[in-house]
Design an enzyme around this catalytic site. Sequence first.
Site, PDB file in Angstrom:
ATOM      1  N   GLY A   1       4.895  -1.345   2.370  1.00 30.38           N
ATOM      2  CA  GLY A   1       4.144  -0.113   2.206  1.00 30.38           C
ATOM      3  C   GLY A   1       5.011   1.127   2.177  1.00 30.38           C
ATOM      4  O   GLY A   1       6.099   1.170   2.763  1.00 30.38           O
TER       5      GLY A   1
ATOM      6  N   HIS B   1       0.815  -1.215   0.000  1.00 31.04           N
ATOM      7  CA  HIS B   1       0.000   0.000   0.000  1.00 31.04           C
ATOM      8  C   HIS B   1       0.851   1.268   0.000  1.00 31.04           C
ATOM      9  O   HIS B   1       1.933   1.317   0.568  1.00 31.04           O
ATOM     10  CB  HIS B   1      -0.941   0.001   1.205  1.00 31.04           C
ATOM     11  N   ASP B   2       0.346   2.278  -0.678  1.00 23.92           N
ATOM     12  CA  ASP B   2       0.940   3.618  -0.694  1.00 23.92           C
ATOM     13  C   ASP B   2       2.298   3.685  -1.389  1.00 23.92           C
ATOM     14  O   ASP B   2       3.016   4.670  -1.232  1.00 23.92           O
ATOM     15  CB  ASP B   2       1.069   4.184   0.727  1.00 23.92           C
TER      16      ASP B   2
END
Length: 256
Positions: free
Chosen positions: A137, A119-120
Site C-alpha cells: 500500500g 491500496h492507495d
Amino acid sequence: MIDPRAIIDPSAKLAADVEVGPWTYVGPNVEIDSGTVVHSHVVLKGPMQIGKNNRIFQFASVGEDCQDKKYNGEPTRLEIGDNNIIREGCTIHRGTIQDNGVTKIGNNNLLMAYVHIGHDCILSNDIIMANNAAIAGHVHIDEGVILGGYSTVHQFCQVGAFSMTAAHTAVFKDIPAFVTVSGNPAAAHGMNYEGMRRRGYSAELINVLRRCYRIIYRQGLTLKDAIAELEQWASEYDEVQRLIDSLLSSNRGITR
C-alpha cells in the site's frame, strides 16, 4: 459487444463499444470508457473509472476491497487511465480513507501476469511490472519504471522515474530516478543506462548521469552534500533536476 453470459450491474456505465467476455462480473459504480476490452472471468468492482483502450485479461480482480485491517467498507475508488494492459490474474485494490481514498494507474502501463497493486498506490505512465511483481500500500511509482519479475516493494516507498529492479528484488527504501537495484534487501548497482540509450539520451547526458551516480554512491557524501554537487548540472539537464527531485522527496531514505 457484451457476452450474454457476463453479469453487468445496472448502475455500471459502459461505452457503446466496450467488449466484455463471458462470465465476467462488472459491479456497481464501474465506469468503462470506449475501446476497452475485458476478457472472460474478470471481476471489476467499484467505485472505479477505467479509461480508453485498456485490455484486461482473464482472472484479473480489479477494484476489490483492500487488504488493510483498518478498512471498514468506506466507498473508496480506483482510477485507471488509457492504453493499459492488465494481464492474467492481476489484483488491484481500491484506496483507503487513511490516505486519499484512491488508487491511481496512469496510461500505457503493462502489468504482466499475477501482478499485485495494493491500496492507495499511485502509478504514473509507461511502467512495466513483470510477472508476479507486487507493491504494498501507498507506493508511488514514477514514469518509465521497470519492476523485474517477483520484485516486491514495501509500503510507502517511492520508485523514481526510469529506475529498474532486477528479478526477485526486495525494495525497502526509496529508489532514486534512473537507478538500477537488485537483491534482498535491494542495493544500488548503477543506473539504467540501456534504458537511457533506448530513449535516445545523448552520450553526453548519459555521462553526466553516470557522474551523478558516482557522487551519490561512491564519494561517501551525505545526501545533502551530494545534492549540492549535483546542482551544477541541474539548470542544463532536466534529467539531473529530476534525479535531485527524487532524492529530495524521499521519506524512507534511498536504496544504497
